[in-house]
Design a protein around this motif. Structure first.
Motif, PDB file in Angstrom:
ATOM      1  N   ILE A   1      27.578  31.325  28.233  1.00 16.32           N
ATOM      2  CA  ILE A   1      27.010  31.912  29.376  1.00 16.32           C
ATOM      3  C   ILE A   1      28.024  32.476  30.636  1.00 16.32           C
ATOM      4  CG2 ILE A   1      24.865  32.431  30.978  1.00 16.32           C
ATOM      5  CD1 ILE A   1      23.531  30.253  29.263  1.00 16.32           C
ATOM      6  N   ILE A   2      28.162  33.490  30.850  1.00 20.53           N
ATOM      7  CA  ILE A   2      28.712  33.849  32.201  1.00 20.53           C
ATOM      8  C   ILE A   2      27.714  33.932  33.135  1.00 20.53           C
ATOM      9  CG2 ILE A   2      30.080  35.704  33.473  1.00 20.53           C
ATOM     10  CD1 ILE A   2      31.536  36.292  30.736  1.00 20.53           C
ATOM     11  N   PRO A   3      27.949  33.132  34.373  1.00 21.25           N
ATOM     12  CA  PRO A   3      26.619  33.368  35.231  1.00 21.25           C
ATOM     13  C   PRO A   3      26.776  34.382  36.096  1.00 21.25           C
ATOM     14  CG  PRO A   3      28.538  31.862  35.985  1.00 21.25           C
ATOM     15  CD  PRO A   3      28.719  32.014  34.528  1.00 21.25           C
ATOM     16  N   ASP A   4      25.745  34.352  36.773  1.00 21.06           N
ATOM     17  CA  ASP A   4      25.384  35.359  37.901  1.00 21.06           C
ATOM     18  C   ASP A   4      26.280  35.187  39.228  1.00 21.06           C
ATOM     19  OD1 ASP A   4      23.984  37.694  36.359  1.00 21.06           O
ATOM     20  OD2 ASP A   4      22.258  36.345  36.501  1.00 21.06           O
ATOM     21  N   THR A   5      26.175  33.974  39.543  1.00 22.41           N
ATOM     22  CA  THR A   5      26.589  33.450  40.670  1.00 22.41           C
ATOM     23  C   THR A   5      27.678  32.440  40.633  1.00 22.41           C
ATOM     24  OG1 THR A   5      24.915  31.864  41.027  1.00 22.41           O
ATOM     25  CG2 THR A   5      24.557  34.057  41.784  1.00 22.41           C
ATOM     26  N   ALA A   6      28.400  31.953  41.446  1.00 19.59           N
ATOM     27  CA  ALA A   6      29.337  30.979  41.864  1.00 19.59           C
ATOM     28  C   ALA A   6      29.429  30.674  43.239  1.00 19.59           C
ATOM     29  CB  ALA A   6      30.725  31.070  41.247  1.00 19.59           C
ATOM     30  N   TYR A   7      29.840  29.341  43.472  1.00 20.13           N
ATOM     31  CA  TYR A   7      29.832  28.789  44.916  1.00 20.13           C
ATOM     32  C   TYR A   7      31.254  27.933  45.152  1.00 20.13           C
ATOM     33  CZ  TYR A   7      29.304  25.561  48.804  1.00 20.13           C
ATOM     34  OH  TYR A   7      29.567  24.936  50.201  1.00 20.13           O
TER      35      TYR A   7
END
Length: 390
Positions: free
Chosen positions: A248-254
């Motif tokens: 899964i390529i996520p929607d968000t990153a921090y």
């Protein structure tokens, strides 16, 4: 003027105080049990005033000397612990899950209590001394809150001094320097929003993971390409959080981290360059990125005259060969900086020998150096505010 014999005689009591404090670590402003123990000892010693509840759980105690003086030394110790599990295995290890004295604040408090006992007993000084027991040094800026609540004016403090233990440095040696001694500390949070999707079909996404990695690398150019190499600056990415599964390529990153500086102009440059990098990298990857840059504790700056005075007093306690008055400044930070912004003074390190470093779950304060620190505090008062004719 070596270690005070009377204070050396307190060594066993000081060890007992310190190890009790080690068992009851408290976080941030919630240092009520620690403060209660401190207040009880201070009243036993016969100090003249004990003012509680400053900055929630802080204390300022006042001891009057034998004559008049236009100087009132403030002596400060921090009381709070760290939110971490202790693994020392000591008989007096933390009894509080998730909290530990891993930065020596139990020792700092003990050293100031030892000085308080001696000063209240002998009163071989003029004027007054204000003993500052502060919560929330590790996080929360308790020093700033105590200053905002008016302790400098309320107690007539003219200068202020503090000590921090230093594992890895020679036991019983003092270290300080005129001017900046510890850095300003800022934090940054970067929240990246893209478009997630299937790991096998990245062309249908706007990948925040790649953007986070590129931003992280680009931030390193602030130190290497935007800043004079001989000036101190640290930009450290310490957190990257994203994703839930390998397909899964996520929607968000921090992305988050810390910045350490001494010069406000450098601090402003970092903030400006960071904003440009985040915006530019986000645009290049077709994602959105929001930077939250938070200015924290300012640099801890010793007044040159006070730092020199403190080094001379320390030399009287431990000998000139055990005092370094021109140490290399540290990139760590301290909220004692807020007190030094309001009053001249100095911050010193006291070596406690080899062993685990600060913020290590195996750290323990070296009780053997507590009489040394207490003697330094006491001699500072007696030297700065001598009784006339004594």
């Amino acid at each position: 003027m070596p270690i005070v014999n009377r204070i050396a005689a307190y060594a066993e009591d000081m060890t007992a105080w310190r190890r009790h404090l080690h068992t009851i670590p408290e976080i941030m402003f919630d240092c009520h049990q620690t403060a209660g123990f401190v207040a009880e000892r201070l009243r036993e010693f016969g100090v003249d005033e004990v003012h509680e509840g400053i900055a929630t759980s802080g204390i300022v105690a006042v001891i009057n000397g034998k004559g008049e003086s236009d100087r009132t030394l403030g002596l400060r110790a921090d009381m709070d612990a760290l939110p971490m599990e202790e693994i020392t295995g000591l008989d007096y290890a933390s009894k509080t899950p998730g909290a530990m004295h891993a930065c020596g604040h139990d020792g700092h408090t003990t050293m100031l209590l030892g000085a308080a006992r001696y000063l209240a007993e002998t009163r071989n000084f003029a004027g007054r001394v204000a003993l500052i027991f502060q919560p929330a040094e590790e996080n929360g800026g308790g020093g700033e809150v105590m200053v905002q609540e008016g302790i400098m004016d309320r107690f007539g403090i003219t200068e202020v001094y503090g000590i921090h233990c230093a594992p890895g440095r020679p036991e019983g040696h003092f270290f300080t320097t005129p001017g900046p001694v510890m850095a300003a500390v800022d934090t940054f949070d970067i929240n990246i929003t893209g478009v997630g999707g299937h790991g096998a079909m990245p062309h249908e996404t706007r990948d925040p993971v790649i953007a986070a990695a590129s931003i992280t690398q680009a931030l390193q150019s602030i130190v290497s390409r935007n800043h004079y190499a001989l000036d101190e600056l640290v930009v450290s990415v310490t957190q990257i959080h994203t994703g839930t599964a390998d397909n899964i390529i996520p929607d968000t990153a921090y992305v988050g981290g810390t910045v350490r500086t001494f010069d406000p102009a450098v601090q402003a440059m970092v903030q400006r360059q960071m904003a440009q990098i985040v915006a530019g990298q986000a645009a290049s990857f077709g994602v959105e990125a929001e930077l939250d840059y938070v200015t924290g504790y300012p640099a801890t700056v010793n007044a040159p005259e006070n730092a020199g005075f403190a080094a001379r007093v320390a030399a009287g306690v431990v000998g000139e060969g055990a005092v370094q008055g021109d140490m290399t400044r540290e990139m760590g930070a301290e909220d004692f900086s807020y007190m030094l912004e309001k009053r001249p003074g100095a911050y010193l390190f006291l070596g406690q020998g080899e062993g685990p470093g600060l913020h290590n779950p195996k750290f323990d304060f070296n009780d053997a150096v507590a009489p040394t620190g207490a003697s330094f505090f006491a001699r500072m008062v007696e030297t700065a505010q001598p009784v006339k004719g004594a």
